[in-house]
Design a protein around this motif. Structure first.
Motif, PDB file in Angstrom:
ATOM      1  N   VAL A  89       0.921  -1.287   0.163  1.00  0.00           N
ATOM      2  CA  VAL A  89      -0.047   0.026  -0.037  1.00  0.00           C
ATOM      3  C   VAL A  89       0.715   1.287   0.080  1.00  0.00           C
ATOM      4  O   VAL A  89       0.708   2.264  -0.852  1.00  0.00           O
ATOM      5  CB  VAL A  89      -0.904   0.052   1.168  1.00  0.00           C
ATOM      6  N   ALA A  90       2.084   1.128   0.828  1.00  0.00           N
ATOM      7  CA  ALA A  90       2.799   2.407   0.876  1.00  0.00           C
ATOM      8  C   ALA A  90       3.563   2.688  -0.564  1.00  0.00           C
ATOM      9  O   ALA A  90       3.365   3.902  -1.084  1.00  0.00           O
ATOM     10  CB  ALA A  90       3.749   2.297   1.865  1.00  0.00           C
ATOM     11  N   ALA A  91       3.909   1.672  -1.218  1.00  0.00           N
ATOM     12  CA  ALA A  91       4.619   1.929  -2.432  1.00  0.00           C
ATOM     13  C   ALA A  91       3.662   2.187  -3.560  1.00  0.00           C
ATOM     14  O   ALA A  91       3.970   3.387  -4.197  1.00  0.00           O
ATOM     15  CB  ALA A  91       5.278   0.383  -2.929  1.00  0.00           C
ATOM     16  N   LEU A  92       2.483   1.598  -3.319  1.00  0.00           N
ATOM     17  CA  LEU A  92       1.302   2.310  -4.350  1.00  0.00           C
ATOM     18  C   LEU A  92       0.905   3.805  -3.986  1.00  0.00           C
ATOM     19  O   LEU A  92       0.716   4.678  -5.026  1.00  0.00           O
ATOM     20  CB  LEU A  92       0.140   1.458  -4.237  1.00  0.00           C
ATOM     21  N   THR A  93       0.805   4.063  -2.807  1.00  0.00           N
ATOM     22  CA  THR A  93       0.793   5.498  -2.407  1.00  0.00           C
ATOM     23  C   THR A  93       1.648   6.489  -2.817  1.00  0.00           C
ATOM     24  O   THR A  93       1.346   7.414  -3.449  1.00  0.00           O
ATOM     25  CB  THR A  93       0.083   5.408  -0.896  1.00  0.00           C
ATOM     26  N   PHE A  94       2.879   6.082  -2.494  1.00  0.00           N
ATOM     27  CA  PHE A  94       3.975   7.081  -2.890  1.00  0.00           C
ATOM     28  C   PHE A  94       4.122   7.228  -4.552  1.00  0.00           C
ATOM     29  O   PHE A  94       4.072   8.189  -4.891  1.00  0.00           O
ATOM     30  CB  PHE A  94       5.276   6.252  -2.441  1.00  0.00           C
ATOM     31  N   GLU A  95       4.068   6.198  -5.263  1.00  0.00           N
ATOM     32  CA  GLU A  95       3.910   6.241  -6.748  1.00  0.00           C
ATOM     33  C   GLU A  95       2.869   7.034  -7.409  1.00  0.00           C
ATOM     34  O   GLU A  95       2.717   7.823  -8.173  1.00  0.00           O
ATOM     35  CB  GLU A  95       4.201   4.685  -7.359  1.00  0.00           C
ATOM     36  N   THR A  96       1.769   6.560  -6.673  1.00  0.00           N
ATOM     37  CA  THR A  96       0.462   7.540  -7.040  1.00  0.00           C
ATOM     38  C   THR A  96       0.441   8.883  -6.890  1.00  0.00           C
ATOM     39  O   THR A  96      -0.020   9.926  -7.654  1.00  0.00           O
ATOM     40  CB  THR A  96      -0.634   6.904  -6.441  1.00  0.00           C
ATOM     41  N   TYR A  97       1.045   9.216  -5.743  1.00  0.00           N
ATOM     42  CA  TYR A  97       1.439  10.503  -5.437  1.00  0.00           C
ATOM     43  C   TYR A  97       2.090  11.293  -6.355  1.00  0.00           C
ATOM     44  O   TYR A  97       1.869  12.387  -7.003  1.00  0.00           O
ATOM     45  CB  TYR A  97       1.935  10.708  -3.947  1.00  0.00           C
ATOM     46  N   LYS A  98       3.172  10.880  -6.753  1.00  0.00           N
ATOM     47  CA  LYS A  98       4.105  11.173  -7.750  1.00  0.00           C
ATOM     48  C   LYS A  98       3.466  11.549  -9.038  1.00  0.00           C
ATOM     49  O   LYS A  98       3.660  12.428  -9.658  1.00  0.00           O
ATOM     50  CB  LYS A  98       5.256  10.433  -8.044  1.00  0.00           C
ATOM     51  N   PHE A  99       2.620  10.354  -9.299  1.00  0.00           N
ATOM     52  CA  PHE A  99       1.915  10.742 -10.701  1.00  0.00           C
ATOM     53  C   PHE A  99       0.750  11.454 -10.547  1.00  0.00           C
ATOM     54  O   PHE A  99       0.712  12.404 -11.665  1.00  0.00           O
ATOM     55  CB  PHE A  99       1.070   9.348 -10.909  1.00  0.00           C
ATOM     56  N   LEU A 100       0.049  12.015  -9.619  1.00  0.00           N
ATOM     57  CA  LEU A 100      -0.934  12.947  -9.495  1.00  0.00           C
ATOM     58  C   LEU A 100      -0.193  14.475  -9.430  1.00  0.00           C
ATOM     59  O   LEU A 100      -0.998  15.394  -9.694  1.00  0.00           O
ATOM     60  CB  LEU A 100      -1.766  12.700  -8.080  1.00  0.00           C
ATOM     61  N   THR A 101       1.072  14.518  -8.858  1.00  0.00           N
ATOM     62  CA  THR A 101       1.778  15.610  -8.888  1.00  0.00           C
ATOM     63  C   THR A 101       2.113  16.170 -10.601  1.00  0.00           C
ATOM     64  O   THR A 101       2.157  17.276 -10.638  1.00  0.00           O
ATOM     65  CB  THR A 101       3.104  15.688  -8.300  1.00  0.00           C
ATOM     66  N   MET A 102       1.761  15.339 -11.402  1.00  0.00           N
ATOM     67  CA  MET A 102       1.966  15.571 -12.797  1.00  0.00           C
ATOM     68  C   MET A 102       0.896  15.771 -13.746  1.00  0.00           C
ATOM     69  O   MET A 102       0.720  16.390 -14.601  1.00  0.00           O
ATOM     70  CB  MET A 102       3.137  14.167 -13.578  1.00  0.00           C
ATOM     71  N   VAL A 103       0.019  14.881 -13.202  1.00  0.00           N
ATOM     72  CA  VAL A 103      -1.369  14.899 -13.853  1.00  0.00           C
ATOM     73  C   VAL A 103      -2.569  15.091 -13.024  1.00  0.00           C
ATOM     74  O   VAL A 103      -2.427  14.549 -11.649  1.00  0.00           O
ATOM     75  CB  VAL A 103      -1.707  13.410 -14.425  1.00  0.00           C
ATOM     76  N   PRO A 104      -3.466  16.096 -13.107  1.00  0.00           N
ATOM     77  CA  PRO A 104      -4.478  16.323 -12.188  1.00  0.00           C
ATOM     78  C   PRO A 104      -5.484  15.379 -11.824  1.00  0.00           C
ATOM     79  O   PRO A 104      -5.681  14.572 -12.638  1.00  0.00           O
ATOM     80  CB  PRO A 104      -5.179  17.472 -13.021  1.00  0.00           C
ATOM     81  N   LEU A 105      -5.972  15.018 -10.628  1.00  0.00           N
ATOM     82  CA  LEU A 105      -6.787  14.131 -10.234  1.00  0.00           C
ATOM     83  C   LEU A 105      -8.001  13.992 -10.898  1.00  0.00           C
ATOM     84  O   LEU A 105      -8.523  12.990 -11.264  1.00  0.00           O
ATOM     85  CB  LEU A 105      -7.060  14.232  -8.659  1.00  0.00           C
ATOM     86  N   THR A 106      -8.619  15.135 -11.270  1.00  0.00           N
ATOM     87  CA  THR A 106      -9.822  15.367 -11.878  1.00  0.00           C
ATOM     88  C   THR A 106      -9.470  14.595 -13.534  1.00  0.00           C
ATOM     89  O   THR A 106     -10.456  13.894 -13.855  1.00  0.00           O
ATOM     90  CB  THR A 106     -10.515  16.671 -11.949  1.00  0.00           C
ATOM     91  N   ASP A 107      -8.524  14.989 -14.009  1.00  0.00           N
ATOM     92  CA  ASP A 107      -8.425  14.469 -15.364  1.00  0.00           C
ATOM     93  C   ASP A 107      -7.944  12.869 -15.287  1.00  0.00           C
ATOM     94  O   ASP A 107      -8.512  12.254 -16.558  1.00  0.00           O
ATOM     95  CB  ASP A 107      -7.002  15.197 -16.053  1.00  0.00           C
ATOM     96  N   LEU A 164      -9.533  10.753 -13.004  1.00  0.00           N
ATOM     97  CA  LEU A 164     -10.621  10.027 -12.675  1.00  0.00           C
ATOM     98  C   LEU A 164     -11.620  10.182 -13.549  1.00  0.00           C
ATOM     99  O   LEU A 164     -12.742   9.446 -13.768  1.00  0.00           O
ATOM    100  CB  LEU A 164     -11.041  10.566 -11.223  1.00  0.00           C
ATOM    101  N   PHE A 165     -11.941  11.491 -14.366  1.00  0.00           N
ATOM    102  CA  PHE A 165     -12.861  11.706 -15.133  1.00  0.00           C
ATOM    103  C   PHE A 165     -12.821  11.974 -16.493  1.00  0.00           C
ATOM    104  O   PHE A 165     -13.504  12.275 -17.239  1.00  0.00           O
ATOM    105  CB  PHE A 165     -13.800  13.044 -14.510  1.00  0.00           C
ATOM    106  N   GLY A 166     -11.511  11.708 -16.922  1.00  0.00           N
ATOM    107  CA  GLY A 166     -11.173  12.073 -18.354  1.00  0.00           C
ATOM    108  C   GLY A 166     -11.620  10.986 -19.271  1.00  0.00           C
ATOM    109  O   GLY A 166     -11.596   9.767 -18.684  1.00  0.00           O
ATOM    110  N   LEU A 167     -11.892  11.083 -20.596  1.00  0.00           N
ATOM    111  CA  LEU A 167     -12.619  10.206 -21.374  1.00  0.00           C
ATOM    112  C   LEU A 167     -11.610   9.713 -22.302  1.00  0.00           C
ATOM    113  O   LEU A 167     -12.029   8.778 -23.143  1.00  0.00           O
ATOM    114  CB  LEU A 167     -13.666  10.936 -22.182  1.00  0.00           C
ATOM    115  N   ASN A 168     -10.259  10.098 -22.217  1.00  0.00           N
ATOM    116  CA  ASN A 168      -9.297   9.627 -23.169  1.00  0.00           C
ATOM    117  C   ASN A 168      -8.242   8.841 -22.659  1.00  0.00           C
ATOM    118  O   ASN A 168      -7.768   9.348 -21.496  1.00  0.00           O
ATOM    119  CB  ASN A 168      -8.810  10.755 -24.373  1.00  0.00           C
ATOM    120  N   TRP A 169      -7.737   7.891 -22.999  1.00  0.00           N
ATOM    121  CA  TRP A 169      -6.508   7.072 -22.240  1.00  0.00           C
ATOM    122  C   TRP A 169      -5.536   6.703 -23.500  1.00  0.00           C
ATOM    123  O   TRP A 169      -5.645   6.047 -24.317  1.00  0.00           O
ATOM    124  CB  TRP A 169      -6.872   5.766 -21.583  1.00  0.00           C
ATOM    125  N   GLU A 170      -4.530   7.987 -23.691  1.00  0.00           N
ATOM    126  CA  GLU A 170      -3.397   7.630 -24.492  1.00  0.00           C
ATOM    127  C   GLU A 170      -2.115   7.986 -23.763  1.00  0.00           C
ATOM    128  O   GLU A 170      -1.650   9.151 -23.911  1.00  0.00           O
ATOM    129  CB  GLU A 170      -3.562   8.686 -25.663  1.00  0.00           C
TER     130      GLU A 170
END
Length: 458
Positions: free
Chosen positions: A182-200, A202-208
């Motif tokens: 859980v800690a590893a997933l949380t840490f890496e997810t936090y790094k990802f969310l610093t680059m990509v907004p959370l709203t984009d 969770l609610f984005g309609l395009n995955w590329e």
């Protein structure tokens, strides 16, 4: 050498078991009264020898490679590593290890050949030293366990204390492993969310998911909307459950209430065999048999069926889940008290009415719990969807179309040489976190249902 070390350990443990068993037997034969049974004295010797030396071997194997690599790198000539970064140092070490394994590419420098020879020497010395330590430790522990055999020695309490310690250790390892994941997933997810907004996300309609290779590259910013990926996962899981749920439940009801003993003895083992088939085999079956058959049938009736479809992946996944649901439902029906059956039949109900009106409602907690666990397994399944589902994320619920799933994207994003400093790679961890949270909520919901309704029928 490692295998030999384990063989010596097991031999010493069995020898200690036999020695203590004979010593305790001689005390009892001579008229003495032992505080504990003979088996506890022998088991005490087995555990005293096996557990500490086994831990020693595991720790040795874990620390062996880093220690030897550090010795080899520290013994290199001065100046050969000056100015090298971490990646270059790892490449040098990998080349030395290849030379030590006999894999020579080109003409390596003389100092690398000398380092490879030192590496081979260190490994051989380490292996022999491990054997010596294992033999010496095992003999010392055997003598210690033998000295404990006496009429007043509380062998049973000692054995129970050792086993209790092992259980606590295993529980702690399981807990900390979960915390680490859980800690590893949380840490890496936090790094990802610093680059990509959370709203984009969770609610984005395009995955590329992609990143620019050059600074001036156009159309390489990437889109990280999870909606089409998660929708594809739900479509595949829905198809799987539509196939697995009715067949699994009807199979369980038939085997539990209507099938003869001979039929049950034949069908039940076959179902267990199906549950033990590796998922990669189901994946091959889906991509080589089911998908081409669906495509040919669709062409014959004028339907456009994609080469990789949610229907093929979900259908084969449903076949895989049938034994899973059937086993849970069978156990739940078997747990219903026989008095409920007898009472319903005594009041004039038929077998079918008894099953539908009495047994099935009473077994609902176990059945629902098994179904929800099957749903979580369908959502988290990897091999079948990787092999039979598509790679392109589409916002569609058509099961005949090619869709992708969360697990497919995780595997795709982490294939090859990856650098964990860009959103494309870190997106795999964000997907993993979402998948973890979804399956966790499903499992919690299943446990709550089982606990809530079980009290009514207990």
């Amino acid at each position: 050498m490692t295998l030999l070390a384990f063989l010596l350990l097991f031999t010493a443990a069995i020898l200690g078991y036999l020695i203590n068993r004979r010593a305790a037997f001689l005390i009892r034969k001579s008229g003495g009264k032992l505080h504990s049974l003979t088996g506890f004295h022998s088991m005490y010797a087995l555990l005293v020898v096996l557990v500490p030396v086994f831990v020693l071997i595991v720790v040795w194997l874990v620390l062996k490679a880093p220690a030897i690599n550090a010795l080899v790198m520290s013994g290199l000539p001065e100046g050969v590593l000056d100015g090298m970064g971490t990646g270059e140092l790892q490449l040098v070490l990998a080349e030395i290890q290849s030379l030590a394994a006999g894999q020579v590419f080109g003409t390596p420098e003389d100092w690398k050949i000398v380092a490879a020879e030192q590496l081979v020497s260190y490994r051989a010395t380490s292996s022999w030293l491990l054997l010596v330590i294992v033999v010496a430790s095992a003999l010392a522990l055997m003598l210690y366990a033998r000295s404990k055999v006496s009429a007043n020695f509380r062998a049973r309490q000692s054995v129970e204390k050792i086993i209790s310690g092992l259980m606590i250790f295993c529980s702690v390892v399981a807990v900390f492993t979960t915390i680490g994941i859980v800690a590893a997933l949380t840490f890496e997810t936090y790094k990802f969310l610093t680059m990509v907004p959370l709203t984009d996300f969770l609610f984005g309609l395009n995955w590329e998911p992609q990143i620019p290779i050059r600074e001036d590259q156009i159309a390489a910013e990437g889109a990280f909307g999870i909606v089409p990926v998660f929708l594809g996962t739900l479509v595949i899981a829905t198809v799987a459950m539509l196939i697995a749920l009715p067949i699994g439940l009807l199979t369980a009801i038939y085997l539990n209430e209507f099938a003869s003993r001979r039929v049950r003895e034949i069908v039940k083992p076959v179902m267990e065999i199906l549950s033990g088939v590796p998922t990669v085999v189901y994946g091959f079956f889906a991509i080589l048999v089911v998908a081409p058959a669906m495509r040919s049938f669709g062409q014959s009736i004028g339907l456009d069926v994609a080469p990789n479809t949610a229907l093929a992946a979900g259908g084969v996944m449903g076949l895989m889940l049938i034994p899973f649901i059937s086993s849970f439902a069978d156990d739940a029906l078997s747990a219903v008290p026989q008095s409920l059956r007898d009472g319903a039949l005594a009041l004039g109900a038929t077998r079918a009415e008894t099953v539908l009106g009495v047994l099935f409602p009473a077994a609902i907690p176990g059945i629902v719990g098994g179904v929800l666990l099957a749903v979580s397994r369908a959502i988290g399944e990897t091999m079948i969807v990787v092999m039979a589902a598509g790679l392109i994320a589409k916002l569609t619920i058509n099961p005949l179309d090619s869709v992708t799933a969360v697990t497919v994207q995780i595997v795709t994003l982490l294939i090859g040489d990856t650098s964990f400093d860009n959103p494309k790679t870190l997106a795999a961890f964000a997907l993993g976190m979402v998948l973890f949270l979804v399956t966790l909520m499903i499992n919690i919901f299943a446990l709550r249902i089982v606990r809530k309704y079980r009290e009514i029928y207990d």
